[in-house]
Structure formats: structure tokens, C-alpha cells
Motif scaffolding. Structure first.
Motif, short mmCIF file in Angstrom:
data_model
loop_
_atom_site.label_atom_id
_atom_site.label_comp_id
_atom_site.label_asym_id
_atom_site.label_seq_id
_atom_site.Cartn_x
_atom_site.Cartn_y
_atom_site.Cartn_z
N HIS A 186 -0.05 4.40 7.85
CA HIS A 186 -0.56 5.88 7.54
C HIS A 186 -1.42 5.20 8.67
O HIS A 186 -1.58 6.88 8.87
CB HIS A 186 -1.09 5.95 6.28
CG HIS A 186 -0.49 7.06 6.22
ND1 HIS A 186 -0.16 7.70 4.77
CD2 HIS A 186 -0.46 8.16 6.46
CE1 HIS A 186 -0.41 8.70 4.18
NE2 HIS A 186 -0.09 9.17 6.16
N HIS A 238 -0.68 15.90 2.32
CA HIS A 238 -1.16 14.76 2.13
C HIS A 238 0.09 13.98 0.56
O HIS A 238 -0.59 14.30 0.09
CB HIS A 238 -1.58 13.90 2.24
CG HIS A 238 -2.24 12.63 2.54
ND1 HIS A 238 -3.36 12.40 1.37
CD2 HIS A 238 -1.82 12.41 2.76
CE1 HIS A 238 -2.72 10.34 1.41
NE2 HIS A 238 -2.37 10.58 2.56
N ASP A 267 0.84 11.16 -1.11
CA ASP A 267 0.30 9.73 -1.18
C ASP A 267 0.42 9.39 -2.13
O ASP A 267 -0.15 10.20 -3.28
CB ASP A 267 -0.10 10.32 -0.14
CG ASP A 267 -0.71 8.16 0.28
OD1 ASP A 267 -0.55 7.68 -0.53
OD2 ASP A 267 -0.90 8.43 1.69
N ASP A 322 -6.61 7.94 0.84
CA ASP A 322 -7.25 8.12 2.52
C ASP A 322 -7.78 8.26 2.80
O ASP A 322 -7.91 8.44 4.04
CB ASP A 322 -5.51 8.21 3.40
CG ASP A 322 -3.73 6.88 2.79
OD1 ASP A 322 -4.19 6.23 1.31
OD2 ASP A 322 -2.95 7.63 3.22
N HIS A 347 -5.02 2.00 7.15
CA HIS A 347 -4.62 3.24 6.70
C HIS A 347 -4.90 4.58 4.94
O HIS A 347 -4.19 4.90 4.48
CB HIS A 347 -3.05 2.65 6.56
CG HIS A 347 -3.54 1.68 5.23
ND1 HIS A 347 -1.54 1.40 4.40
CD2 HIS A 347 -4.25 1.16 4.17
CE1 HIS A 347 -2.57 0.44 3.64
NE2 HIS A 347 -3.25 0.22 3.65
N ASP A 350 3.31 9.46 2.57
CA ASP A 350 3.67 8.10 2.23
C ASP A 350 4.83 7.75 1.28
O ASP A 350 4.87 8.69 0.84
CB ASP A 350 1.83 7.82 2.00
CG ASP A 350 1.98 6.68 1.84
OD1 ASP A 350 3.13 5.70 1.64
OD2 ASP A 350 0.89 6.16 1.83
MN LIG Z 1 -0.95 6.35 2.70
#
Ligand SMILES: [Mn+2]
Ligand SMILES: [Mn+2]
Ligand SMILES: [Mn+2]
Ligand SMILES: [Mn+2]
Ligand SMILES: [Mn+2]
Ligand SMILES: [Mn+2]
Ligand SMILES: [Mn+2]
Ligand SMILES: [Mn+2]
Ligand SMILES: [Mn+2]
Ligand SMILES: [Mn+2]
Ligand SMILES: [Mn+2]
Ligand SMILES: [Mn+2]
Lengths: 326, 326, 326, 326, 326, 326
Positions: free
Chosen positions: F126, F147, F149, F153, F172, F247
């Protein structure tokens, strides 16, 4: 709870002043793999090798060949667990590993035979050998290296790493060059099992000689036989203190698929173990088995089984010949 | 529908009085794996070996080495399927297997050359050899055992099984001891391919000799060659009736990862098959291939392919030399 | 973006009249596997072999044995990608492959040393060798074939394919028979590594001789040694133009599980590569490595690593000895 | 060295009189799998679940849903390692496990909130729940069982085990029947996630009711929703002390392939974890996660990741509601 | 020896005149995969599905949902093994399969409820449905097809197959087009689970309608629910005789990775089985489960477990509603 | 030779002045994985995603849901191959990636609709999103980030990376924090699918808000439904330029095992793709799919299939809404 060969766990990495159980030989994990150029994954090598050793029982491991039990002789052998290494900064991680070696080898050994604890490192990628060599140098001075590998690993950082930065230059293909530059190793070192190509037509081999190495190539065994290879290695290092480093990729991928930089055409496990056992009598002051990346193993876990037995054989060499630090 | 080598299925396990097709050599599956100390899974061995044999066609299996087709000579070879064995009580299961052997070997053979059907068992863990030895003893008396394995399997139950109970003492590492105690085997038996450690410094080997065994160690082949190993084995058993038991872990895990107690440093499949073929002429009265645990195989199914070919080679030995029961 | 050994991609399959970069040796993928009798999957072989070669770098591939870099000598070596082949009609697909060979070999070579580009084909099942043989025949006339395989592959279509149709008769076990019938190959051909059974007691071998083949069986290497095998092969083909075809199943499944028709008891990768390198000096006009079915590979990708190195060795032979077309 | 969630290891299984660190909740491994009827391998479950938990760090595990860190509240949670269990005699092994539970739960808890340590067992096959139930019974009396499973596991030993012997009747499909017979469980128990077939048209269900169970079938969730399932479970057990047993096969094989008796059509991990978290407030006196057989896992280790999170959720329930033993 | 659900094997494919045991519903394997455009391997589907069913026992398979045992009602269900199909010529193979269907369905059923045996085919790639449709047409006339798949499979051979030959046009993406052209299916057919892209912006869908199909797309289930999907399917086919074809790729690859043309975003196994069970009452005259390619399965064998349960559900539909042939 | 979706390869990374084919949307591989804290391997992600897309054909990819073919509208979509990134120094590698973005996005687009080429990056871990955000910032100014995921992050480098060095802090789990610090992103960003724990009880979430993020947690979908999630995301970002980062670990490991930091309890592929498609109309100026580590995939390649389809969906969003750079 899973230690190498079900050995007792000792918290060797506790502060220097802390009272812990004494030992003569220490297993130390080095979970590090950010110095690799191909497939990563050796960060899980120490755990994998320990799993591969789970059927070894120290009380009942009498070798059918030699009739001896490595674990029940003079030496107290323990598993110190893994050095705490960051995955996010190689410079820091290698310093952390330097420190771990210093602490683990810095304690007083249990037996008077050696005085100084010796370490068998479970890698991690091959960069982890550099801190080990620094550590043995401090105790025993310059060592001859017997380096089992399909690669020479003496590349100049400007050649392997691309010269893009000093940071990039410290990796699993240059650590032997750096060890030479740091004055850690003798001019009586030797590679065994080499077969991977080199980057420069002449420069790499020239530099390799400068770093102190002769070569036994993988196919040389077909001419020399196991006994001939043993003779080449023992003749080369003679009476000097010896560090043995085994990159599992010295084996053919059929025997050790779980590694980052596999090269076909290598030795069988039977050949490698016979050679290792044939080194009995050398003054081995440290050893390692590296580049085991378990995720590439087959369901039968053949690589970690082989790596565990390599470690077993290395322990045998250390037990066979106690070495007093000068 | 998947039989070994696409051989005809015969319901050999039907009641003794039932009329079924006659046969000279029977393949019998023994799905049992609760006598193991390490990785289980050999209960699926018989099915796995059959899958590994699916490309063998009895009509068109003329060996490129010998020029012969094992399946098209005097002997009627059939697959009897699996003995019905419980996974939940070893004592019961082994009795069930005793009974299966009694029924399958108790019928009249098709050909007059042998009179008594001989059985090739597909294991199952190595404990399944015990009922097979009991069965051959009843027909042919005491046999010499040629035992291919990385382990000696003559451990005293008090040593392997921990002495916690009689039940625990009957397992894949003690069955040869028990066979000796039951008077089933001769003092002219021999192990081949041994390399695993023993539990006691001297006691295990002493007991092994008492049970009638000599040893060819795995690395002995490097000194003796294939021919030398064959000579050792055939000299040992001489003219006596012979039972051949092949624990697939005699092979290196590179060649046979799918087994419970894999030991590195073993033989290659080419070596093993050459040795087996070299036993032609011995009076083989029964045989097995055991300890195949398919879940540990690679995607390429290499272990079951090897095991299927071992069984093929064993059949060749049985066909080559008909043995009249006394 | 993944080419063999990171070689430059050239659109060799563009129309004949199109201007493209010149080359001397071309890598050509043949994604075809509908001519197989056992496990399919070789359609993904070319991609797999390329992945297996991804660590080879043409700028830095100086062989540790020979000291030479195959990629940096007189010959321009390029990767032409895959021939576009349908999976749905073998007759059409083989014509498409005939055409691809014609186009790729039909251009003017870059160097005057050879004049005609030579091709190393990445299979694909073994049927893909037939178009390759047709192609070399047109340029160099009849060739001797050195055929590394566990199977003879000269079966009469009526025997392998069952005689059910002409279509079924063209397959990976009959292409050498067909090549003989088409007059493409010499009576000085030879198999190496054979161990699979044949279908008829005498007919298959008779036909094999008629097709021009002698046999080095897999176990012959134990008697002859690597050098002896090399001698048999080079003596057999002499000064004639040679086509080398390597069915990856010549290797033992431990070394190359990822193939359709694996046969145990084969050669090691070290043996095979030593033999291939020992063929230096022969007039090799074309070569291939076939029957790689990646889905059967282990996680460590050992088969494609071996296949990539076989291709590397084959390229070495082509570079070593430029061959002028008559 | 690999403990569950990197928790401290405590040698809880030391002799009763030995001084060790105190704890409130203990993780205990139960490596046992010889009570299974299908695929074995759960003996490696405890190690597998620990590996699946290696990314959990007790210092930094603040749940994004609840905002809480299970490991940093009142309860000292430790990993006691595995109970030493023989693989060779179920009767002995279950006694060994009885004893281990007795020792681990027999010490004084660290916190005064509970007094008695509670245990989360990592299986092992489902038979290992029987000693756990015996253990909680001794401390808290009869418990309601919330049993997540695709199978009912209340089979009469004469039905599952075949009635061949008493020994065979104690297995992973009968332990709840036996627990009822031993008077360990209340008539307010409930299954969740059931979908596997039963052996008798009516008898099994009748017996199941007699053993104290209601059923939430796997597909009931499509009608009830997660909240509805939670209500059914919490209503059923009310204020009684509760034992929660999670057979990983309650999940669909897509989410948990690594189990012995996988049944398709199960719940997702998201559903299961939501349900478990919804049980907060119940008086949970013990729990387990069983039937994890890692060899059947995918390379991504999805089953052990799921099992580790199930254990995490179970710990949350125990921490949330301290339960004083009467 | 491994039959579907341990059902009795009957040699249904014996000559028509041969006396064999009677049956009402026949399981028939169709090992064929040379009609595929992507990953091959479905030739091993029948064996894989049988392995996936090995824990089903006809005597003890009482469904926990319905309380019924499909195998112990009026219908004699047997496994006829695999149709003998060549892998080397699709035209021949499909004729062989036509013939197998003719023989198996041509015998007199055991029970008078149906008269004509019905067949559940285990594929094989989807092309194998074509002979099945020809077979049911001969007995019951035109059928409505309920087609579970991620692909429409009504492509015009000139679109899928490339128009390179008639041979290439008969494949797993065109068989429903061909079935329509041959007049085998009704204009009341329906797809379920579709999500793969089409080749032409409008032409493919137009042709699909012409072939008699409506579509339930994969994501429609989020709007309709399981009950809504069932309603769409049952409303569409009404009282007509129905053939149900289940391409395992209707499932998401998480639930069925082992298939040739996997498409993400599919249904769960729980959804599919609920829908299938919801079709109870339809006049199902034949069914199949196809495109299972075991080599792509995970170690936990999740695809074959799912496929075995799909077959189980299909059998339930056939047993529930006997259909008299006109 | 394997490009994403068989798109044309364009050498976008050639010198700025070099004449190359024009494009509107570029696929760019970012083989980098040394910024990870758990399992490495995402360096092989770009190649893996391309293999997962090999069945997509730009000429025949008409979506069955929308009826449109993303590849055949106004935008020229090409594959630029991989940015050349060192594995041995993160600082250098990220600069190399900055440069690659600059070059690829710096050329004139083919169509006048957008003017500036937009990029879909194939990760890589990432961390590779950071250079992408820097690149879009230069063209379009601050962006809202959507995002997807399981992790937030936005960790402070002192929290994730241990504060051991600045170098270690760029990883990441911190790249979104750094992006915020660099002023690249708007206060109207949002996470979707979050379920992993945080390191600090309050600090992490506070910092997350400071970085501009709201959260849709993984289990929120059970309450909101797919439509509700879409509404939350689109409401949050409004009319601002949007960068979408996916992700792959937002999916449950059952759907995407091949990732480094898998978290159970995630979304299904069907849910994720439905949500992504529901974002149509947003002004997407860049996107990526990251953290695909193929070695952890199952044999059926389910993760790369899912990732390829995610990329397909992202391309659909870019094509749907051309965005003029200011
Ligand atoms: Mn990530
Ligand atoms: Mn190295
Ligand atoms: Mn190396
Ligand atoms: Mn044995
Ligand atoms: Mn053994
Ligand atoms: Mn061949
Ligand atoms: Mn071959
Ligand atoms: Mn259970
Ligand atoms: Mn269960
Ligand atoms: Mn289909
Ligand atoms: Mn389909
Ligand atoms: Mn993540």
C-alpha cells in the motif's frame, strides 16, 4: 512453545546483568528478509525450521550412523528464540542483530570446555550472516568461512544493489564482500555448491578471490565424490577457526523448494549431510542455516525438514570440537 | 471404479462360502493410520496409490527394461478393494485386518502354480504389516523380512508408546518387535535404507538384532552401490520365504513428501526401484507399500506415482517366482 | 512484459513483409495441450517457463562453469511471444503452428554466421514438436533427433489414439512416428531417458527402430555415467544436423512434477543439464522444451525453474555452433 | 516462542505445588485427533491457531468495533502451551487432558473478580471438549452448552462408532451424548449452524432433545438474521453458566477449509463473529475452538486466521463477564 | 471402489442385452474437457466429485432440513461409473457419450413410478450436457433448461470458436445454441447466476433469447432474495419437463475455485443449495453438475465437496417427483 | 506478453521526449513490498493481477449488467508495464515510483476529453499509493480518498514503525498520514471495510479524523446494505476529485487469501464490486488495487481473479466520467 528440537527455551536476550540459565551452544532466530533480490519470505524461516525439527527429541536422538546423541554430551544446547528485528529498516535491523549476537555470545558458557557460547543462527536471508561474522570475529578473531551456497555472495555492492545507495548495497549477495572489507574473514575461505551465474565476466571472480575464496562448484561433486569435496574443504581451512554458513539454496530445488533464489542442478540432501558430517574435527566457532522461506515449501514441508537436519548436523560439529576462545 | 492399475475388482472379502472369481495375487487396501506418532493421513493411502496407478494399463504395460508385462503372465492379479477398518479402535481394526487377510488368502488360487493367493497390501500406516505377517505365517511359516524404511520399527513397546498402556504399545514403530515376539519372523531379516535416530544408545539396536535384523543404512548405498545393496539383501534372506515391506519413507522426502514421518537424506526412486527389481528370484510370499499419506503430496502427486510403481515392482517379484505353500 | 530471460520482445509473427528487428535465435511459445492422453495443462507452459526464467538477466549471466554468457555473443536472441493457437481444433492449431514456424524462421537472420534464424520452442505438449520438425526440414533437410523423454513417442497412431479416427492419431505419443512417415528425420536418431512401458510386446520397439531411433534408457546412466550417455548421443548423430527435443518428463517427478505424464525413476536436473552441456559442438538446428504443465508445480515453482535452465542450456548449444543452412 | 496472540507463556502445567505466575484466563492446547471419523490432522490445530494469531499484539489490539482491548482489562490472560497427550491411546489421552484441565483450573486466579481461572481450549478434535466440560462442571456445576457446529455431536455411541467397542464409542460425534450421560450439561443447551445429515430418521433428534439441545440450523440465519440467531441463543441459556464450543466446521469450507469433516453451505466468518460478539453478557465459564486441521488450509492460512479471531472473540466474552465460582 | 455417495456400482454400460441390476436413477461420469477455452482439467471431475462425496452414506443421510433420506425412498440410485471417452477427438468422444446415455437410459427402470431411468451426469466440461439433452429429448421430448452458470453458453459457434472450423464450434460455450438448433429445448428456458461478459454488444443476447432463455443475473439475488430467484425459475418452466444443468462456476471462486473459467462475484454455496432445494416439485427429467476441474481445488477439497452436495440436491429433486415418460 | 486484459503494451516510461503511442488511461505496475509489517510478496502483485486478467478480451468484454464495454468507448487504455523499482532501498524505490508517475501522467492524453492521462496502479504494497497521490495532487490538486481496506493506514509513523527511524516510518500503514502531512488529501476522505484493530485506544482514531477520514466499518454493510454504503461514500466525497484505493484485504480472506495482512470477517467480492460499480459518476482522477501477494493464493488463483475484476471496475469508473485537469 515450539523450540528447535524441543530444546529448552532460555531468555538469552534478557539484559546482560539478568540471571538466566547457562548454555554452551545457542540457537538464535534471525527473522529478516528485506535484503533479498528475488522472492522474499525468509522472515518466517526460523519458525519454519523449528517446525521442521519438531520430531527431534533431545532425549532420544541417537544417530544411527555415528551412534551418538548430540544433545546429551558435554554441551548445554538451548533455543534463545528470535532476535527482535524490524522489517522496516535494514540498517536498524542489522544493528539489532549485532546486539543480539553480542548479548547471546557475551555470557559465560556453562561448561569450561569452551568458555564462550557459540551460536547457530536460523535465518533469515543471508545478510544475517554478517552480524554473526562480526560477533565471532570479536571472540575468535578472523575466521575461515565454509560457505555452502549456489551463489558466491561476494558481489561488490556497486554491482549487486546497482550502486543506487549505500543502503541498497548491504544485501544477501554482498555480505561476504562487506565481511572481507571489515577484516572479519581469512584468505582461506571456500565456497561449496556454487552454480549460479555471475554478473561480470571476470570482475566478480577476481573480487571473490580477493575476498579470500576458492570454489567447489556444484558439478564438481560428480568428479570428486563426497569424500573429495570434504577433502577440498578441510584442506582449505586447516587449523583455523571456521564459520560454516549454509544457504539452503545449495540444495537442488527438488530438495529445498522453499527458498528465495532457487537454482536448479544442486546437491541432494544426502550429499550435503554427508559432506557436513565429514567436516568433523574442524574448529567451528559459529554456523548458520539461512534463506529458508517456508511459504514456498511443499505440503510435505520438505525444505524445513532438510534445514532442521542441517542444523542438527552443524550442532554435531560444534559439540564434537569444543573451541576455546583466545 | 478406480482400481490399482485398472485391474479387475473382485469382491474377495465376500463370505468364504461365496462364489467369486479366482485370483493368484490380490491387491488389498488397509485404510488405517491411528497407530502413528507423527503426521496422520495414511488412511487415505490406498485410494491415493490407486490414483497414482491410473495410467497403468494391464494390457499395455510392457516394461522397457525387462520386456515383460507383469499383468499378462500366468498370474491372475486383482484388486480386492479395502478391508473395512474402524478408525476408532486400533484393537478392533487390527482384528478386522487379520480377518480380511484370512479371507483373501484363504481362497483357492486360480493357478496351480502357487495354490495359495498372495497379497500385496496398500497401507495404511506400518502397523498394517502385522496382520499381513500373521497371515503369511499361517500359510508359509516363518518368513524373512526385507524391510525398506528410514526407521527400524522394532522398538520395544515400552520404549515407543511410552509404556502408558498395552494399547499404545501396538503401533507403527513396534510392529516388527511384536511380530518377532509372536514368532512370525526369522532371524535372517534385514532393514534397508535406515537413517532415523534411535531412542536408546544401545538398547534399541540390541533389541533389533534380537528381533532378527541386520541393517543397510541409507548412506551405505554410496559405498556399496545399488548392486551391493542387492547382494546384501539377497544374501541375508537366502532361500527362505520372504516378506517385503516398503515404508515409502525410505525415499527422500523430495521423492515422497506424502508420508507421516519423513526423514531427509534418503534414497531416490530410481535407486529404490533398481534395488527392488534386483530382488527377482527371491521367494516372496507377501509384500506391502505403506505410510503413504496423500494430503502431504505435491500437486504433481509424486508420492503416489512412486508408490504405485513400487507396488508394480513388487507384483513383478511375485509373478516372477511362484511360491508353493508347504 | 515477462519475456524469456528478460530478452527483448520482437513481433516476429507480424506479416512477412513487415519490417521488424532482426534476430538469429528466436524463442517461440506454443500454447497447445489438446494432444495429450493424461493430465492436460501444458497450454500454460510457455508462460510458466518464462516466469521460471525471470531471474536470468542477459547482461549478467556469465556461467560459473563455462565462463561464458550465452546472450552476449554473436547471436541476437529474442522472444517472439506465443503462436496464436486455437484450443478447440488440433488440426487447425497445428497448421497455425506450422505457419508460425514458417514466418519466424523465414526472415533473414541478423548475423551472417547462420543466415537462417533458429527457433527454440517452449511447449505446449509434445505434439508441438511436429511443426518444428517440418520447419527445420524445409531449411536444413532431414535431421537426427535427440529426444529426451521417459516415453518413446514413436507409437503408431493405430496403437496410441486407438485407431478411432485420423484426428485422434495425431498426438503427443505419435508425433515422432508421423515425422518419420513424413520423411523429416534421419535413421540416426536417439532417445534418452526412456523408462515408460510400451503398449505392444515387440511391435512398438520394432516400429521405433524403423522410425530411426536407438534408446538410452533411464537407468543406463547408472552404468554409463553422464559422460557415457553423452558419448552415446554424440556418436549416434555424428555430423548430421540435429534437432533436440526435451520432454520435461525425462526428469524424475521430484525434479519436474509439473508435467502431464510423469514417470518416476528419472534423471536429476543436474544429470540432464550436464548431458545437455556435453552436447556442445553438435550442429543443432532447432530445439524445444515441452510438456511443462505449471498447475502441477509446487509452490517453489521447481519445474519451471528447471525448464528455464534447460532452455538456457539449449540456447548455449545453438550459440556455440552456428549452422549455415544449405 | 509462538504463543497465542503473543501472550506470555506460563508453565501452568507444572506440579500443583510449584510457584508460577498467576492468571485469570488460560489458553490451553489439546493436540488430539484420534477420535475422528473422517480426515485427521487436528493434532496440529493448537500450533496452527497460534500461528494464525501471530499478528495480534496484546498491547495494541483495540477493537475498531467496540473500542476495547480484551488483553488490557482486569484479566491476566496467558498461554499455558499444550497438554501432553499421547496419540496412541484415546483413553489415556483423555485422562491426561482431564488432568491438565484440573491443574490449570485448579490454581488460584490472579484477580479476585473470578477466583477460578477459566480456560479457552484450542483443539484438537471435538472429543477434547469432554474433559473441558468435566472440568467446568467441577467448578461451576452443570452448564448450558452453546455448540457451534455443522454436526449435532450428540450421537449415541452405539450409532456413531458402530457399537464395536466402548473405546470406539468415545469420539468427536458422541462427546455431547456422553457429557449428558455424565450429568455435566443442562437441558437448556443449543446447537448453532447445524446442517450435516443425521444417521437415524428420528432417533438421533430424539436423543438430541433428551441430551438437552435445541437447534438453530445453518439456513435459519437467512430467515432470522444475525440478531435473530443471537436472540435464540441468549434466550435459550438465560442466566445459567455457559460453555461455548466452536467447531470450526460451523463455517462454510470456503472460510475454513482446514477441518476434518467439512460441510458446505455454512456460515461466513463475518456472520459467526457477529453472533459470538452478540453473546456478550452471558456467564461464560469456559470455551473452545476445535477441529482445526491445518494441513488442509490454503496457502493464505485462512482457517487459522479465522480460528484465531474466534478465540479472540471468545476471550472477549470471558473478559466482559467475570463469573464467580459458587 | 469410490462410487458417488458410496452407492452400489452397476455396470450399466454393459451391452444392452446383458442382464444387470435394475435402477431408477443413474449417476454417470463424463470425463471430457477438450471443449474448453480456458483452464482444462475437468476430465478428472467425475473422480473428484466422487471423492467429495465419500462421507455421504446412503443408509444414514437423513437431511437435517427436510428430515428425509434421498437414498432410501422409492428410487434405486446407482453409480454407473464413467462413460469411456477419448481425449483425442471431440467428435468421437461426444458420440461415445451419446451412446452411453442411450444405453443407460434405455434400460427398464426398477420402479414402475418412472419407467425410464433418469441420469445425473458428473462432468466433464459443459459440452457434455449436449449428449444429455439429446438423450432426454428422445425420451421426454423438448425440455425447459434451468441453467446455473456464470456464462450464457448459447454463443453462436461462429462467435465462440472463431469460425475456424465446424469442429472448433462445438464447445462448452456453444452447446446450448446447438441444442436449440437441434430442436431439443423449449422457449421456456432460463439462466441463473450469469455475470460473465458477452462477446457482442447486442448479438449474443438476441441469440440467447432466440435460443429460449431468460436471465437471472448473479447480482439479482441481492434484490430478489433466494425466494425470488426460486420464483423466477419455477414460474419460467412451469409444468414442462425440465433439465437442470449446474456449471460449478455459478459459485463464486471462493466457494468453487476448481473450475476452468472462474468468474468472481458469484453465489455462495448456501445460496445455490437453497435455490436448488426450492425447485422441489418440478418435473426434472435429467440433471448434471459440470466444469469441476479438481487440480485447481484447495487442499481442503472445497469445490468437490460443494459439487457432491449439488449432486445430492439434484438427486433429491429427481426422487421427489417421479416423471413418467410419455 | 501478458498485459492487463490483453491491452496493448505502450512504453510509457520511455524518455519524456520520446514519441510513443498516446493513451488516456494507463495501467502501471508497482512491484514493491518492502514497506510491509507482515507477510511480504506483493512485489509479484502486478504480474499476478495481469495473469488474473488473461481471460478478459478488450474486443469482447460487454458487461452483462451494464451492457457496456469499458475498453471500446472514448478512452484509449493501455498497459505501461512495471515501474523499475529497487527492492533494496525504500527511499530510492519510492522516488523511482514518483518519477514513473510523473512521466506516465505527464504526457498528452489521446482524447481531448481528459487532457491528462489517468493511472490505475497495480500494487505492490500500500505504500505505493503515496507516489500516486503525489502525482494526482500535481495535476488535480487535493483529492478526497475513498480507501477500501481492513486497516486505517493513517497511523502516525511513530506508532507504526516504532519510531526507530524516519526510514522505518514510511510504510504501508502510514502512507495516508504522510499524504495528509504533505497536504495531498482533503478532509472529505473516507475508509470502507475497516475491521482491523488499532494500536492506541483513542490516539489512532483522533489522528485518523485529523487526516480527513470517516469510517465505514466492515460490519456496517449488514446494517446499511450495499446501497447504504454507496450513499455514505458518495455523500462524503461529493463533487471533489476522488482517488480510489483498494487494498485487496478489504475482502474476506476466503475471497482474497493472497495478501500480506489478511483480516477475517471482510466483504465478499460480490459486495465489493457492487459498491465499486455504485460509485459511477464520481470524478475519479486515479485509482489503484494493491497488496496482492500471489504466493498466498490458492491453486484456483482466486485472489488475482478478484483483483483483476476490481481493476476492471475501476477502469469503468474512469471511463464513465472523464475529468478535465484544472
Ligand atoms: Mn492498506
Ligand atoms: Mn546466499
Ligand atoms: Mn544462495
Ligand atoms: Mn515404518
Ligand atoms: Mn518409516
Ligand atoms: Mn514426449
Ligand atoms: Mn513424455
Ligand atoms: Mn463437532
Ligand atoms: Mn463438526
Ligand atoms: Mn458453462
Ligand atoms: Mn461457466
Ligand atoms: Mn490492509
Amino acid at each position: 512453545l515450539t523450540t528447535y528440537a524441543n530444546l529448552p527455551y532460555v531468555h538469552c536476550l534478557a539484559g546482560k546483568e539478568e540471571e538466566i540459565e547457562k548454555y554452551d551452544i545457542a540457537i538464535l532466530g534471525a527473522p529478516f528478509d528485506t535484503g533479498v533480490t528475488a522472492r522474499p519470505g525468509a522472515r518466517f524461516g526460523p519458525g519454519g525450521i523449528r517446525r521442521g525439527s519438531r520430531r527431534i527429541s533431545p532425549e532420544s536422538a541417537y544417530d544411527i550412523e555415528s551412534g551418538e546423541n548430540v544433545f546429551l554430551q558435554w554441551a548445554e544446547i538451548v533455543d534463545c528464540g528470535d532476535a527482535p528485528l524490524t522489517f522496516l529498516d535494514n540498517t536498524i535491523a542489522l544493528k539489532q542483530l549485532d546486539k543480539a549476537h553480542e548479548i547471546v555470545s557475551g555470557r559465560t558458557a556453562k561448561s569450561s570446555r569452551s568458555g564462550t557460547p557459540r551460536i547457530v543462527t536460523l535465518g533469515g536471508d543471508h545478510t544475517t550472516t554478517l552480524p554473526a561474522l562480526r560477533s565471532v570475529y570479536k571472540k575468535w578473531g578472523k575466521v575461515s568461512v565454509i560457505h555452502f551456497d549456489s551463489h558466491i555472495d561476494t558481489w561488490d555492492p556497486s554491482v549487486l544493489g546497482g550502486g543506487v545507495s549505500h543502503y541498497a548495497g548491504v544485501n544477501h549477495g554482498t555480505f561476504l564482500h562487506i565481511a572481507h572489507e571489515e577484516g572479519l574473514i581469512r584468505n582461506t575461505s571456500i565456497h561449496a555448491g556454487i552454480r549460479a551465474p555471475v554478473v561480470r565476466p571476470k570482475g566478480d571472480r577476481k573480487n571473490d578471490i580477493r575476498c579470500g575464496f576458492e570454489i567447489v562448484k556444484a558439478r564438481d561433486i560428480d568428479r570428486l565424490g563426497v569424500a573429495g569435496v570434504i577433502a577440498r574443504l578441510t584442506d582449505r581451512v586447516g587449523e583455523s577457526p571456521v564459520y560454516i554458513s549454509v544457504d539452503i539454496d545449495v540444495l537442488d530445488p527438488a530438495f529445498a523448494p522453499a527458498t528465495g533464489t532457487a537454482e536448479v542442478g544442486g546437491w541432494t540432501t544426502r550429499e550435503l549431510l554427508s559432506i557436513l558430517d565429514g567436516l568433523a574435527g574442524l574448529k567451528v566457532v559459529g554456523a548458520d542455516i539461512v534463506e529458508v522461506a517456508p511459504v514456498y515449501d511443499s505440503a510435505g514441508e520438505i525444505t524445513v525438514l532438510a534445514a532442521a537436519e542441517v542444523a542438527h548436523s552443524l550442532l554435531g560439529l560444534l559439540v564434537r570440537t569444543p573451541v576455546k576462545a583466545p
